[in-house]
Scaffold this active site. Structure first.
Site, PDB file in Angstrom:
ATOM      1  N   HIS A   1     -62.939 -62.427 -40.255  1.00 41.81           N
ATOM      2  CA  HIS A   1     -63.947 -62.246 -41.300  1.00 41.81           C
ATOM      3  C   HIS A   1     -64.683 -60.914 -41.128  1.00 41.81           C
ATOM      4  CE1 HIS A   1     -63.455 -66.648 -40.669  1.00 41.81           C
ATOM      5  NE2 HIS A   1     -63.432 -66.663 -41.999  1.00 41.81           N
TER       6      HIS A   1
ATOM      7  N   ASP B   1     -59.559 -65.738 -34.842  1.00 45.77           N
ATOM      8  CA  ASP B   1     -59.227 -66.504 -36.049  1.00 45.77           C
ATOM      9  C   ASP B   1     -58.215 -65.763 -36.922  1.00 45.77           C
ATOM     10  OD1 ASP B   1     -61.241 -64.646 -36.527  1.00 45.77           O
ATOM     11  OD2 ASP B   1     -62.621 -66.070 -37.467  1.00 45.77           O
TER      12      ASP B   1
ATOM     13  N   HIS C   1     -72.094 -62.138 -38.498  1.00 44.70           N
ATOM     14  CA  HIS C   1     -72.601 -62.314 -39.874  1.00 44.70           C
ATOM     15  C   HIS C   1     -74.128 -62.304 -39.942  1.00 44.70           C
ATOM     16  CE1 HIS C   1     -68.570 -63.054 -41.162  1.00 44.70           C
ATOM     17  NE2 HIS C   1     -68.448 -64.165 -40.461  1.00 44.70           N
TER      18      HIS C   1
ATOM     19  N   ASP D   1     -62.485 -59.755 -35.722  1.00 40.29           N
ATOM     20  CA  ASP D   1     -62.523 -61.116 -36.232  1.00 40.29           C
ATOM     21  C   ASP D   1     -61.854 -61.121 -37.614  1.00 40.29           C
ATOM     22  OD1 ASP D   1     -64.365 -63.844 -35.852  1.00 40.29           O
ATOM     23  OD2 ASP D   1     -64.050 -63.321 -37.966  1.00 40.29           O
TER      24      ASP D   1
HETATM   25  C1  OKP Z   1     -67.532 -67.036 -38.824  1.00 35.91           C
HETATM   26  B1  OKP Z   1     -66.753 -66.027 -38.001  1.00 35.91           B
HETATM   27  C2  OKP Z   1     -64.971 -72.716 -43.902  1.00 35.91           C
HETATM   28  C3  OKP Z   1     -65.608 -71.803 -44.924  1.00 35.91           C
HETATM   29  C4  OKP Z   1     -66.014 -70.489 -44.342  1.00 35.91           C
HETATM   30  C5  OKP Z   1     -67.859 -69.456 -43.126  1.00 35.91           C
HETATM   31  C6  OKP Z   1     -66.928 -68.850 -42.130  1.00 35.91           C
HETATM   32  C7  OKP Z   1     -67.680 -68.159 -41.041  1.00 35.91           C
HETATM   33  C8  OKP Z   1     -66.790 -67.539 -40.014  1.00 35.91           C
HETATM   34  N1  OKP Z   1     -65.825 -73.762 -43.526  1.00 35.91           N
HETATM   35  N2  OKP Z   1     -67.346 -70.553 -43.866  1.00 35.91           N
HETATM   36  O1  OKP Z   1     -66.558 -64.794 -38.628  1.00 35.91           O
HETATM   37  O2  OKP Z   1     -65.539 -66.492 -37.459  1.00 35.91           O
HETATM   38 ZN    ZN Z   2     -64.257 -65.189 -38.266  1.00 41.20          ZN
END
Ligand code: OKP
Ligand code: ZN
Length: 341
Positions: free
Chosen positions: A198, A285, A160, A196
């Site tokens: 996300h 994840d 990110h 991932d």
């Molecule tokens: C980072 B990676 C939960 C809300 C989401 C940001 C998620 C970042 C993920 N606390 N906040 O891509 O695993």
């Molecule tokens: Zn993630």
């Protein structure tokens, strides 16, 4: 498989992240690597090695100098005004409310460089992310030297982070640093596969106008998942980069039957690009019991993920990104690493 490990990750240890209106303990914490390292260490296929030092140069190939200067000094400047606690911004740029300048005040700079309130800067953050970059560049060098796949066992994650922006638990973009390091050592075309949960918005943005890096990502549909503002299927790249960005968003609840099809599509596109080098942003994840995500992959599905990756007959630089179910991280990551070739 070689696993590049460094202890220094431990120095990045946030107290809490702002979520659902309150501070909650950071999902992204040192226990993730502790658990993963113990599990991998018990597996005969994994062979641990230490990171070498490369310093700032490979980082500066991806990130802006002023941003790196900010990261290096942010915590020290923060404690002068806020005391000894984690630095989190309270004000951001609103659309149309910014002419481009960078404020001098630390609160203003945090808001300028951050994209969310879930990514605390702590006393050891800068040390930890520099060490993670060293681990990444070490792993890239080992891929070149050994012609085998190498796993960079790093945290915090990186995908990110943009060239001058942090957020989503990420400060430096290790997938981008690894890809750029391959290019700087003779590769002409590098593919990055981001699996991932996300969307890797930082990685996409860094390479969006370039054709020497193909970015392919499978992730939760950003219309109702973090990072919300990028990751849609109509983002194809621009200028020279047009056609070299591929987003495959999936609805929440995706299980192997859906996910496997997207993965096959991703792998076909990468094979078609015929890269010299391959970087994998590996987040687990996508696991059914991940506490912050909404896909439904089972532990045995990660073996299928690895088997699919093995179709890409190239040594892989595999970078650890997300995965927050600490207890199951080891087995899920190991199932990918054992089978991915
Ligand atoms: C980072 B990676 C939960 C809300 C989401 C940001 C998620 C970042 C993920 N606390 N906040 O891509 O695993
Ligand atoms: Zn993630």
């Amino acid at each position: 498989m070689l696993v590049v490990y460094n202890e220094t990750h431990r120095q990045h240890q946030g107290a809490g992240e702002f979520f659902r209106g309150e501070m909650v303990p950071c999902y992204e914490n040192p226990r993730r690597i502790d658990s993963l390292a113990v599990y991998l260490d018990s597996q005969s296929f994994a062979e641990f090695t230490e990171a070498s030092r490369f310093g700032q140069e490979p980082i500066a190939r991806v990130h802006d100098a002023s941003y790196l200067d900010f990261l290096a000094n942010a915590y020290g400047r923060w404690i002068e005004v806020a005391g000894d606690c984690d630095a989190i911004p309270h004000a951001w740029i609103g659309r149309g409310l910014h002419q481009g300048g960078i404020p001098t005040d630390i609160h203003g700079q945090l808001g300028y460089y951050a994209s969310d309130a879930g990514t605390p800067i702590t006393s050891g953050t800068w040390k930890a992310v520099q060490a993670a970059s060293d681990a990444t560049v070490t792993a890239a060098q080992l891929v070149r030297d050994s012609d085998r796949s190498v796993f960079a066992l790093t945290r915090p994650p990186g995908h990110h982070a943009g060239k001058d922006v942090y957020g989503g638990y990420c400060f430096l973009n290790f997938a981008a640093i690894g890809a750029q390091s391959f290019l700087d050592h003779g590769a002409k075309r590098v593919a990055i596969l981001d699996i991932d949960f996300h969307h890797g918005n930082g990685t996409q943005a860094i390479f969006y106008d370039r054709s020497d890096v193909l970015f392919v990502s499978i992730h939760g549909d950003p219309s109702d998942e973090y990072p919300y503002f990028l990751g849609y299927s109509d983002e194809f790249g621009m200028g020279d980069g047009e056609g070299f960005n591929v987003n495959l968003p999936l609805a929440p609840g995706a299980d192997w039957s859906t996910y496997g099809r997207a993965l096959t599509q991703a792998i076909d596109r990468i094979a078609d690009y015929s890269p010299d080098r391959l970087v994998v942003s590996l987040g687990v994840d996508t696991f059914e019991h991940d506490p912050i995500s909404r896909f439904q992959l089972k532990t045995e599905d990660f073996t299928k993920v690895g088997t699919c990756l093995a179709q890409l007959d190239l040594p892989k630089l595999i970078i650890f990104e997300g995965g927050y179910n600490v207890e199951h991280l080891g087995v899920n990551v190991a199932n990918v690493l054992r089978t991915c070739g």
